[in-house]
Write a protein that holds these residues in place. Structure first.
Motif, mmCIF file in Angstrom:
data_model
loop_
_atom_site.group_PDB
_atom_site.id
_atom_site.type_symbol
_atom_site.label_atom_id
_atom_site.label_comp_id
_atom_site.label_asym_id
_atom_site.label_seq_id
_atom_site.Cartn_x
_atom_site.Cartn_y
_atom_site.Cartn_z
ATOM 1 N N MET A 94 57.125 81.883 -49.372
ATOM 2 C CA MET A 94 56.496 81.161 -48.261
ATOM 3 C C MET A 94 56.344 82.072 -47.040
ATOM 4 S SD MET A 94 57.976 77.838 -46.329
ATOM 5 C CE MET A 94 57.214 77.286 -44.805
ATOM 6 N N GLU A 95 57.379 82.839 -46.756
ATOM 7 C CA GLU A 95 57.318 83.741 -45.607
ATOM 8 C C GLU A 95 56.252 84.813 -45.781
ATOM 9 O OE1 GLU A 95 61.221 85.166 -45.440
ATOM 10 O OE2 GLU A 95 62.100 83.288 -44.721
ATOM 11 N N SER A 96 56.131 85.330 -47.022
ATOM 12 C CA SER A 96 55.109 86.351 -47.258
ATOM 13 C C SER A 96 53.701 85.793 -47.108
ATOM 14 C CB SER A 96 55.298 86.953 -48.649
ATOM 15 O OG SER A 96 55.097 85.955 -49.622
ATOM 16 N N THR A 97 53.496 84.529 -47.558
ATOM 17 C CA THR A 97 52.168 83.921 -47.402
ATOM 18 C C THR A 97 51.860 83.593 -45.954
ATOM 19 O OG1 THR A 97 53.204 81.798 -47.916
ATOM 20 C CG2 THR A 97 52.114 82.951 -49.726
ATOM 21 N N LEU A 98 52.896 83.187 -45.200
ATOM 22 C CA LEU A 98 52.694 82.886 -43.778
ATOM 23 C C LEU A 98 52.753 84.133 -42.899
ATOM 24 C CD1 LEU A 98 54.854 79.658 -43.477
ATOM 25 C CD2 LEU A 98 52.388 79.807 -43.573
ATOM 26 N N LYS A 99 52.903 85.318 -43.533
ATOM 27 C CA LYS A 99 52.921 86.608 -42.836
ATOM 28 C C LYS A 99 54.098 86.706 -41.877
ATOM 29 C CE LYS A 99 48.013 87.561 -43.241
ATOM 30 N NZ LYS A 99 46.779 87.938 -42.560
ATOM 31 N N PHE A 100 55.270 86.118 -42.328
ATOM 32 C CA PHE A 100 56.500 86.380 -41.585
ATOM 33 C C PHE A 100 56.976 87.786 -41.921
ATOM 34 C CE2 PHE A 100 57.673 81.616 -41.689
ATOM 35 C CZ PHE A 100 56.819 81.391 -40.626
ATOM 36 N N ASP A 101 57.574 88.441 -40.971
ATOM 37 C CA ASP A 101 58.126 89.796 -41.153
ATOM 38 C C ASP A 101 57.071 90.739 -41.730
ATOM 39 O OD1 ASP A 101 60.527 88.748 -40.325
ATOM 40 O OD2 ASP A 101 61.134 88.254 -42.379
ATOM 41 N N SER A 102 55.838 90.664 -41.244
ATOM 42 C CA SER A 102 54.779 91.512 -41.802
ATOM 43 C C SER A 102 54.949 92.971 -41.429
ATOM 44 C CB SER A 102 53.413 91.023 -41.312
ATOM 45 O OG SER A 102 53.371 91.087 -39.896
ATOM 46 N N GLY A 143 60.441 93.187 -46.588
ATOM 47 C CA GLY A 143 60.513 91.738 -46.485
ATOM 48 C C GLY A 143 61.849 91.221 -46.025
ATOM 49 N N THR A 144 62.752 92.028 -45.477
ATOM 50 C CA THR A 144 64.058 91.563 -44.999
ATOM 51 C C THR A 144 63.911 90.896 -43.648
ATOM 52 O OG1 THR A 144 64.417 93.759 -44.094
ATOM 53 C CG2 THR A 144 65.364 93.305 -46.232
ATOM 54 N N PRO A 145 64.791 89.952 -43.276
ATOM 55 C CA PRO A 145 64.651 89.237 -42.001
ATOM 56 C C PRO A 145 64.773 90.164 -40.808
ATOM 57 C CG PRO A 145 66.314 88.230 -43.405
ATOM 58 C CD PRO A 145 65.882 89.474 -44.066
ATOM 59 N N ALA A 146 64.304 89.649 -39.639
ATOM 60 C CA ALA A 146 64.278 90.467 -38.412
ATOM 61 C C ALA A 146 65.654 90.690 -37.837
ATOM 62 C CB ALA A 146 63.386 89.807 -37.363
ATOM 63 N N THR A 147 66.623 89.783 -38.168
ATOM 64 C CA THR A 147 67.970 89.939 -37.608
ATOM 65 C C THR A 147 68.650 91.181 -38.130
ATOM 66 O OG1 THR A 147 68.761 88.526 -39.368
ATOM 67 C CG2 THR A 147 68.283 87.474 -37.273
ATOM 68 N N ALA A 164 57.702 95.518 -28.200
ATOM 69 C CA ALA A 164 56.777 94.387 -28.319
ATOM 70 C C ALA A 164 56.870 93.752 -29.704
ATOM 71 C CB ALA A 164 55.352 94.859 -28.039
ATOM 72 N N ALA A 165 56.941 94.592 -30.755
ATOM 73 C CA ALA A 165 57.044 94.057 -32.117
ATOM 74 C C ALA A 165 58.359 93.325 -32.319
ATOM 75 C CB ALA A 165 56.929 95.202 -33.116
ATOM 76 N N ARG A 166 59.459 93.816 -31.709
ATOM 77 C CA ARG A 166 60.755 93.179 -31.853
ATOM 78 C C ARG A 166 60.761 91.784 -31.215
ATOM 79 N NH1 ARG A 166 63.584 96.869 -29.443
ATOM 80 N NH2 ARG A 166 63.604 98.276 -31.222
ATOM 81 N N LEU A 167 60.113 91.660 -30.061
ATOM 82 C CA LEU A 167 60.041 90.362 -29.402
ATOM 83 C C LEU A 167 59.247 89.352 -30.222
ATOM 84 C CD1 LEU A 167 59.448 91.562 -25.714
ATOM 85 C CD2 LEU A 167 61.507 90.467 -26.601
ATOM 86 N N SER A 168 58.136 89.828 -30.796
ATOM 87 C CA SER A 168 57.324 88.925 -31.635
ATOM 88 C C SER A 168 58.089 88.499 -32.886
ATOM 89 C CB SER A 168 56.017 89.611 -32.009
ATOM 90 O OG SER A 168 56.277 90.738 -32.820
ATOM 91 N N MET A 169 58.849 89.411 -33.475
ATOM 92 C CA MET A 169 59.622 89.077 -34.670
ATOM 93 C C MET A 169 60.744 88.092 -34.359
ATOM 94 S SD MET A 169 58.257 90.409 -37.202
ATOM 95 C CE MET A 169 59.543 90.042 -38.342
ATOM 96 N N ALA A 170 61.368 88.211 -33.188
ATOM 97 C CA ALA A 170 62.418 87.261 -32.807
ATOM 98 C C ALA A 170 61.843 85.861 -32.640
ATOM 99 C CB ALA A 170 63.085 87.727 -31.515
ATOM 100 N N GLN A 171 60.636 85.778 -32.064
ATOM 101 C CA GLN A 171 59.989 84.474 -31.905
ATOM 102 C C GLN A 171 59.688 83.856 -33.265
ATOM 103 O OE1 GLN A 171 56.528 84.724 -29.493
ATOM 104 N NE2 GLN A 171 56.180 82.496 -29.414
ATOM 105 N N LYS A 172 59.166 84.674 -34.210
ATOM 106 C CA LYS A 172 58.862 84.176 -35.556
ATOM 107 C C LYS A 172 60.132 83.734 -36.282
ATOM 108 C CE LYS A 172 54.656 86.855 -36.307
ATOM 109 N NZ LYS A 172 54.016 87.936 -37.098
ATOM 110 N N LYS A 173 61.234 84.447 -36.073
ATOM 111 C CA LYS A 173 62.496 84.100 -36.730
ATOM 112 C C LYS A 173 63.010 82.743 -36.231
ATOM 113 C CE LYS A 173 66.020 84.894 -39.309
ATOM 114 N NZ LYS A 173 65.890 84.878 -40.767
ATOM 115 N N GLN A 174 62.855 82.491 -34.933
ATOM 116 C CA GLN A 174 63.291 81.216 -34.380
ATOM 117 C C GLN A 174 62.473 80.063 -34.964
ATOM 118 O OE1 GLN A 174 63.201 81.249 -30.156
ATOM 119 N NE2 GLN A 174 64.374 79.332 -29.922
ATOM 120 N N GLU A 175 61.155 80.261 -35.086
ATOM 121 C CA GLU A 175 60.301 79.243 -35.705
ATOM 122 C C GLU A 175 60.706 78.993 -37.161
ATOM 123 O OE1 GLU A 175 56.372 80.614 -35.273
ATOM 124 O OE2 GLU A 175 56.279 80.327 -33.091
ATOM 125 N N GLU A 176 61.066 80.072 -37.867
ATOM 126 C CA GLU A 176 61.473 79.952 -39.277
ATOM 127 C C GLU A 176 62.768 79.149 -39.413
ATOM 128 O OE1 GLU A 176 62.851 82.876 -42.921
ATOM 129 O OE2 GLU A 176 62.176 83.724 -41.009
#
Length: 653
Positions: A275-283, A288-292, A551-563
């Motif tokens: 699901m994360e790969s289709t929604l382009k999480f952690d692109s 494909g490992t989480p941002a944390t 900038a990329a780190r901030l965007s990834m943290a936002q996506k992780k919170q949504e996830e």
């Protein structure tokens, strides 16, 4: 080692071997238990078994030579002497380097001289070895292997065995001269019809009485207490093992773990990753490992090539983003509505999959608990069957003990008969002593002959050594001059165009080295001038890379919170499903049932454990009583036998 006796023992074993009825390995194992081999040392046993095994395994290789020998020169030789030739040919082919010439010659001389002379003269003939023997062996093995392994070593030993062949030839000629004696005429004699006197029977010798051994006083030796301590420890360990076995057979297994299994956890994680790969999480991350896991990475020192490569990548991404903003300002559309609908549908599918997995997990737990209850019923049936089987085995062991007592009585009678038969063995001892004296005499004569030969060989060897020493001293006494005069400025005199002297060559090499050093100094100066320019460029690139990464780190943290919010929402929806709630209630009922059953069995198992401990103690007491009774019977039987022997000696006196 006495190789003569060992070779004769190997020939006897080969005479006994029957290839159609016996296997090689079993025959060697059986022969190792015979008194001829068991009384010898381990090295002698290995030598004999190696000869027997090698002759049997390489039978085809040896028969090619021995069959032709019997066809050509074996008219007057018996077939019974075939194994003599087999052993000699095997030793010559495989063990001649290990034995040496002296041991091999002693083995040959211990056998029949005439037969050995004929066979060795035939086998070590150069024409035979290089013609038909090589061709016959090449049919069984590779030609190069035959040439290197057997033909070349046998030809090398041919010259050294000439002395042995001459010795055998002299022996055979002397024996033939001795056998040619004049014929005597027979003289008739009258018949003697008188009956011979019967031999007088010898009186049996009395068996000497053995003095009774005095008991060892307690001041010299006391039995150690370790045996008693070990017996107590054995009894305790036996009781402990009985208790543990009884608990393992009576107690229930633990109930199923109510947590999720590893399999379900892996499947849920795979679905979430898809699901994360289709929604382009952690692109940004290719793995494909989480941002944390990426935020706390230790900083790595980059080289110049990677800095330039990453700077180029981020510049290209910035250009693409600027182009996208320009297109949006000019009025282009964005697929945000479609992506939102796609995201909602995928969340719905994921929720259904997770609910189905949870239902399957709970159903598996319920079936597992039912299987445990069924298994407990089967264990009860098996325990009942085991008790019946123990009673049957006890009856069988009782019958076996009675049978063993009868066999012991029969063996005592047989021992008594054998002891009576050993009394008339004095004549056999006398004959054995005469045979031993004759063998010692023959061996001493052969040893004298061998010592004489060894003395002659040592004298010849000493003469050769003295001659070599004399030659070496004569060579050392000759003086030699080793003065060399060399001029560096002269050429070699080959009259070549590029010819030069040693001094000129050194001068040119020195000038070439100076030129190389000047060129290296110029390169070093140029590199030092270019270095600060490159460092400034790399620092600029590093600043751009750091800005892009933050900038990329901030965007990834936002996506992780949504996830995380999405996962919590899905878990709440799965827990509220009606099918999952019903299955959880049934599972709790099954677990309560199992817990009640376990408590009932624990209450029953306490008296059974006490009974098991009592049974073990009673068994150990009966076992000790039976052992004491057995030893008392043996002592009584020995006392009766001693009394019988004493009464028999009194009657003879």
């Amino acid at each position: 080692m006495n190789y003569k006796e060992l070779v004769r023992e190997a020939i006897k074993l080969l005479d006994v071997y029957e290839p159609d009825k016996q296997c090689v390995d079993t025959f060697i194992e059986d022969s190792a238990r015979t008194p001829g081999l068991s009384n010898r040392s381990s090295a002698e046993q290995i030598f004999i078994t190696d000869i027997v095994y090698g002759c049997i395994v390489h039978q085809k290789l040896l028969d090619t030579v021995i069959n032709v020998f019997y066809d050509q020169k074996g008219n007057n030789i018996l077939k019974a002497a075939r194994n003599h030739f087999v052993v000699v040919s095997y030793l010559a082919m495989f063990h001649l380097d290990d034995l040496g010439l002296e041991q091999f010659s002693t083995i040959i001389k211990s056998l029949d001289c005439l037969k050995m002379y004929k066979f060795l003269h035939f086998f070590f003939n150069a024409t035979n070895l290089t013609t038909w023997i090589r061709s016959e062996w090449s049919q069984l093995y590779d030609t190069t292997y035959v040439e290197k392994k057997w033909i070349v070593p046998l030809l090398r030993w041919q010259t050294e065995l000439e002395g042995l062949l001459e010795y055998l030839e002299k022996k055979t000629t002397k024996g033939s001269q001795l056998t040619k004696f004049p014929k005597k005429s027979t003289t008739p004699q009258e018949f003697d019809l008188t009956k011979p006197r019967p031999r007088r029977l010898l009186a049996p010798e009395l068996i000497p009485l053995q003095e009774k051994a005095k008991p060892v006083p307690s001041s010299i030796y006391r039995s150690p207490k370790e045996h008693e301590v070990l017996e107590e420890i054995k009894q305790k360990n036996h009781l402990k093992a009985q208790k543990v076995l009884y608990e393992a057979n009576t107690q229930q297994f633990q109930c199923a773990n109510p947590q999720k299994s590893e399999k379900t956890k892996n499947i849920i994680s795979e679905i979430q990753q898809n699901m994360e790969s289709t929604l382009k999480f952690d692109s940004i991350y290719s793995s494909g490992t989480p941002a944390t896991q990426k935020t706390n990475i230790i900083p790595v020192k980059l080289n110049a090539a990677t800095i330039l490569r990453e700077a180029e990548l981020y510049n290209r991404q910035m250009k693409e983003e600027l182009n996208r903003f320009e297109c949006l300002m000019q009025g282009a559309g964005e697929p945000s509505a479609f992506l939102q609908w796609q995201k909602e549908m995928k969340e719905k599918d994921l929720q259904e999959q997770l609910a189905q997995l949870e239902r399957r997990r709970l159903e598996a737990k319920i079936t597992h608990s039912e299987a445990l209850l069924a298994r407990e019923q089967v264990l009860e049936l098996n325990q009942h069957k085991a008790l019946l089987k123990k009673e049957e085995t006890a009856q069988v062991m009782r019958r076996y003990a009675e049978k063993r007592l009868r066999e012991e009585k029969v063996m005592k009678e047989l021992v008594q008969l054998v002891a009576d038969g050993h009394k008339n063995s004095k004549a056999a001892k006398v004959k054995l002593q005469e045979i031993k004296k004759r063998i010692v005499k023959e061996v001493s004569e052969q040893n004298q002959e061998l010592l004489r030969q060894a003395l002659e060989e040592s004298q010849a060897e000493l003469c050769q050594k003295f001659e070599l020493i004399r030659q070496i001293r004569a060579i050392e006494s000759v003086p030699h001059l080793n003065h060399k005069f060399l001029d560096d400025t002269e050429t070699a005199g080959h009259e070549l165009l590029c010819e030069m002297s040693l001094a000129e060559l050194r001068e040119r090499l020195a000038r070439m080295k100076e030129e190389e050093q000047r060129e290296q100094e110029k390169k070093r100066q140029r590199i030092l001038e270019e270095k600060p320019i490159k460092e400034q460029l790399l620092l600029e690139h590093l600043d751009t890379i750091a800005a892009c990464k933050t900038a990329a780190r901030l965007s990834m943290a936002q996506k992780k919170q949504e996830e995380m919010q999405l996962r919590l929402k899905l878990q709440e929806a799965v827990s509220m499903d009606e099918g999952v709630v019903a299955l959880q209630k049934t599972l709790e009922l099954k677990q309560q049932e199992a817990q009640k059953r376990k408590e009932r069995e624990k209450a029953k198992s306490k008296p059974d454990e006490q009974m098991a401990a009592r049974n073990v103690k009673s068994y150990s007491r009966t076992k000790q009583a039976l052992e004491k009774q057995h030893w008392l019977q043996l002592e009584q039987a020995l006392e009766k036998q001693v009394q019988r022997e004493a009464s028999r000696r009194n009657t003879l006196e």
